[in-house]
Write an enzyme that holds these catalytic residues in place. Structure first.
Site, mmCIF file in Angstrom:
data_model
loop_
_atom_site.group_PDB
_atom_site.id
_atom_site.type_symbol
_atom_site.label_atom_id
_atom_site.label_comp_id
_atom_site.label_asym_id
_atom_site.label_seq_id
_atom_site.Cartn_x
_atom_site.Cartn_y
_atom_site.Cartn_z
ATOM 1 N N TYR A 197 0.832 -1.218 0.000
ATOM 2 C CA TYR A 197 0.000 0.000 0.000
ATOM 3 C C TYR A 197 0.862 1.263 0.000
ATOM 4 C CZ TYR A 197 -4.713 -1.857 0.946
ATOM 5 O OH TYR A 197 -5.930 -2.455 0.868
ATOM 6 N N LYS A 237 2.948 -15.626 2.586
ATOM 7 C CA LYS A 237 3.162 -16.351 1.327
ATOM 8 C C LYS A 237 4.660 -16.626 1.265
ATOM 9 C CE LYS A 237 1.668 -17.995 -2.639
ATOM 10 N NZ LYS A 237 0.771 -19.173 -2.727
ATOM 11 N N ASP A 286 -3.157 -18.592 0.616
ATOM 12 C CA ASP A 286 -4.174 -19.265 -0.216
ATOM 13 C C ASP A 286 -4.884 -20.356 0.590
ATOM 14 O OD1 ASP A 286 -1.732 -20.598 -0.154
ATOM 15 O OD2 ASP A 286 -1.753 -21.169 -2.269
ATOM 16 N N ASP A 344 -6.527 -6.961 4.138
ATOM 17 C CA ASP A 344 -7.643 -6.253 3.494
ATOM 18 C C ASP A 344 -8.579 -7.266 2.831
ATOM 19 O OD1 ASP A 344 -9.161 -4.078 2.381
ATOM 20 O OD2 ASP A 344 -8.164 -4.490 0.468
ATOM 21 N N ASP A 375 -12.590 -8.989 4.264
ATOM 22 C CA ASP A 375 -13.845 -8.939 3.478
ATOM 23 C C ASP A 375 -14.387 -10.358 3.313
ATOM 24 O OD1 ASP A 375 -13.571 -6.154 3.074
ATOM 25 O OD2 ASP A 375 -14.395 -6.304 1.043
HETATM 26 C C1 IPM Z 1 -10.432 -0.902 4.008
HETATM 27 C C2 IPM Z 1 -10.608 -0.275 2.658
HETATM 28 C C3 IPM Z 1 -9.404 0.606 2.358
HETATM 29 C C4 IPM Z 1 -8.173 -0.289 2.366
HETATM 30 C C5 IPM Z 1 -9.501 1.408 1.058
HETATM 31 C C6 IPM Z 1 -10.726 2.272 1.022
HETATM 32 C C7 IPM Z 1 -8.269 2.192 0.778
HETATM 33 O O1 IPM Z 1 -10.807 -1.238 1.686
HETATM 34 O O2 IPM Z 1 -10.317 -0.159 4.991
HETATM 35 O O3 IPM Z 1 -10.424 -2.126 4.104
HETATM 36 O O4 IPM Z 1 -7.870 -0.942 1.368
HETATM 37 O O5 IPM Z 1 -7.512 -0.331 3.399
HETATM 38 MN MN MN Z 2 -11.010 -3.263 2.467
#
Ligand code: IPM
Ligand code: MN
Length: 366
Positions: free
Chosen positions: A132, A181, A213, A237, A241
């Site tokens: 990042y 990884k 993975d 990240d 999700d």
């Molecule tokens: C999160 C979001 C952010 C990230 C984006 C909006 C930059 O997806 O907080 O998970 O990737 O960290």
């Molecule tokens: Mn995110």
């Protein structure tokens, strides 16, 4: 009511941002207002702009004065950033800058199922390093572009987030999985070595390494096998999700980003739901406010050292779910509740929980 409240006045900066951000933040503010109204705790809040909302107003995604304010307050509460309107201007950069400037390198994302599965994972995502923040380059050559996103970590950056993960594991079920990884990436090889080194300071914690993975697969297949999980920024990240599937909706997940402790022993944290700005459902009053309300609960825990209030907020969320006050994303019927109805209900439940507590404490002191 709290056994020891060393500090009772707090200042927070509220950055609602874009999309559903302002709607969910409004509900979180109701929670803060109830605490202000019914307890001796005083949380003063100030609003400011970030992301697209800031671009529209000031032609930049975050202002220097906002960043300075973020470094003075006890905590920052954030909604969400970004949306198609500002695609070319990269409003998300503001969030990355804010995280970096606050030096909140450990992003705690509790994955706790409030419905019935007993899933309870504390995900620790490294937040201020890795791909990042490494150099990015777009080079034009005769044969076309060459593009670079460089993944960089300093030893210290890896060690400090690992230590937070070990501490959390020590305070929980003493089970830590470090995701990497290492069969491909140099950064992961070092990550693994450092985890093994730090593990020596935590003999009570059982450390396991997993490749990303295979972890992504196991997480869904056997979620109850996990207690604390730690990973670098990008893996974290993506995996969080994915983990949201285990708790029915991305709208349920809160987060606390913390760094080193301040002199007063507290963390100056950044609190935000895991979900994004969800522009497709913005302004419809249907977004789930629970991720943001639980982020407020984490704020009471990590930045205010008021675990009791933190627990009551969580309790109010649990009771709200029991009562079936569910937004569209988690409701099984077409008869779902709106963002503000859910916020209002959680507020009312918290109010009665706090009133009950106050009665108890008055009785005890008579
Ligand atoms: C999160 C979001 C952010 C990230 C984006 C909006 C930059 O997806 O907080 O998970 O990737 O960290
Ligand atoms: Mn995110």
């Amino acid at each position: 009511m709290e056994a020891k409240i060393s500090k009772k006045k707090f200042d927070i900066l509220v950055l609602p941002g874009d999309g559903v951000g302002p709607e969910v933040i409004n509900q979180a503010i109701k929670i803060i207002d109830v605490v202000n109204e019914l307890t001796e705790i005083e949380i003063r809040y100030e609003f400011d702009y970030i992301g697209g909302a800031c671009l529209d107003r000031y032609n930049q995604s975050i202002r220097e004065e906002t960043l300075k304010k973020a470094l003075k307050v006890d905590a920052v509460l954030l909604g969400a950033v970004g949306g198609p309107k500002w695609d070319k201007q990269r409003p998300e950069q503001a969030l990355l800058t804010l995280r970096k400037r606050m030096n909140v390198f450990a992003n705690l994302r509790p994955i706790k199922d409030y419905f019935n599965s007993n899933v309870d994972i504390m995900f620790v995502r490294e937040l201020t390093g890795g791909i990042y923040f490494g150099p990015k380059k777009l080079i034009q050559t005769k044969k076309g572009y060459i593009v670079k996103d460089v993944l960089v970590y300093k030893q210290e950056e890896i060690e400090r987030v690992l230590r937070i993960a070990f501490e959390l594991a020590k305070s929980r079920n003493k089970n830590l999985v470090s995701v990497d990884k290492a069969n491909v990436l140099a950064s992961s090889k070092l990550w693994r070595e450092l985890a093994d080194k730090i593990a020596k300071d935590y003999p009570e914690v059982k450390l396991r390494h997993m490749l990303v993975d295979s972890f992504a697969y196991s997480l869904i297949k056997n979620p109850k096998n996990f207690d604390v999980v730690v990973s670098e920024n990008l893996f974290g990240d993506i995996l969080t999700d994915e983990a949201a599937i285990l708790v029915k909706s991305l709208g349920m997940l809160p987060s606390a980003s913390i760094g080193y402790k301040l002199k007063n022993g507290l963390y100056r944290g950044l609190y935000e739901p895991v979900h994004g700005s969800a522009p497709d459902i913005a302004n419809l009053n249907i977004a789930n406010p629970i991720g943001t309300i639980l982020s407020v609960s984490l704020m009471f825990y990590y930045s205010f050292n008021l675990p009791y209030i933190s627990m009551l907020i969580e309790k109010a969320v649990i009771e709200n779910i029991k009562q079936g006050f569910l937004t569209k994303d988690i409701s099984n019927t077409s008869n779902y509740k709106t963002t503000s109805e859910v916020g209002e209900n959680i507020k009312n439940i918290l109010k009665s929980l706090l009133l009950k507590e106050l009665q108890v404490s008055v009785r005890n002191y008579k």
